[in-house]
Motif scaffolding. Sequence first.
Motif, short mmCIF file in Angstrom:
data_model
loop_
_atom_site.label_atom_id
_atom_site.label_comp_id
_atom_site.label_asym_id
_atom_site.label_seq_id
_atom_site.Cartn_x
_atom_site.Cartn_y
_atom_site.Cartn_z
N GLU A 61 0.83 -1.20 0.00
CA GLU A 61 0.00 0.00 0.00
C GLU A 61 0.86 1.26 0.00
O GLU A 61 0.59 2.22 -0.72
CB GLU A 61 -0.92 0.00 1.22
CG GLU A 61 -1.88 1.16 1.26
CD GLU A 61 -2.81 1.12 2.46
OE1 GLU A 61 -3.60 2.05 2.61
OE2 GLU A 61 -2.74 0.16 3.25
N ALA A 64 2.35 1.64 -3.46
CA ALA A 64 1.33 2.07 -4.42
C ALA A 64 1.03 3.56 -4.27
O ALA A 64 0.90 4.28 -5.27
CB ALA A 64 0.04 1.25 -4.22
N LYS A 65 0.97 4.04 -3.03
CA LYS A 65 0.72 5.47 -2.80
C LYS A 65 1.90 6.30 -3.30
O LYS A 65 1.70 7.36 -3.89
CB LYS A 65 0.48 5.74 -1.32
CG LYS A 65 -0.89 5.30 -0.85
CD LYS A 65 -1.11 5.65 0.59
CE LYS A 65 -2.49 5.22 1.05
NZ LYS A 65 -2.71 5.55 2.46
N TYR A 67 4.00 5.48 -5.71
CA TYR A 67 3.96 5.42 -7.16
C TYR A 67 2.91 6.40 -7.69
O TYR A 67 3.16 7.15 -8.63
CB TYR A 67 3.63 4.00 -7.62
CG TYR A 67 3.46 3.87 -9.11
CD1 TYR A 67 4.55 3.80 -9.95
CD2 TYR A 67 2.19 3.82 -9.68
CE1 TYR A 67 4.41 3.68 -11.32
CE2 TYR A 67 2.02 3.70 -11.04
CZ TYR A 67 3.14 3.63 -11.86
OH TYR A 67 2.96 3.53 -13.21
N SER A 68 1.73 6.40 -7.07
CA SER A 68 0.67 7.31 -7.49
C SER A 68 1.10 8.76 -7.32
O SER A 68 0.84 9.61 -8.18
CB SER A 68 -0.59 7.03 -6.67
OG SER A 68 -1.61 7.93 -7.01
#
Length: 129
Positions: A61, A64-65, A67-68
């Motif tokens: 998680e 992913a954050k 990367y975003s």
Amino acid sequence: LVAAGARGFAKKVKGGKGKGAAAGGLKGIQPDLQPWLPLILKPKREKVKHNFTEEELQDAERRAKEYSRQKSYQNLAWRRDMEAKFQLRNEAWAALPEALQHSANQPDLEPFPLTRRIPTDYPPATWPL
């Protein structure tokens, strides 16, 4: 005409499993092609349930954050760059004399010449000297 409130969908056929099971679910397929179908059709994949630990889920998680966030920064930088280019284009157009502004606004739809040479480090062997 269909009466208001009537179902517009096909009804499920009762007892349909008996017919399809005899043919192996291959209704309409020629019998000589049936041995080749497993090679043509995609195999059904079994869903694998992954057992991740709580730390692995939190790490995924977090990544992913991040990367975003990075993609958002890249998109913002790209938009700012494009906006600066549009502003410079508009300023250059405004700096043109009145007689040239109309011609500068027309799109250039002329195709590239077929014999156009693209600059490279080394010239291709097919170029005439």
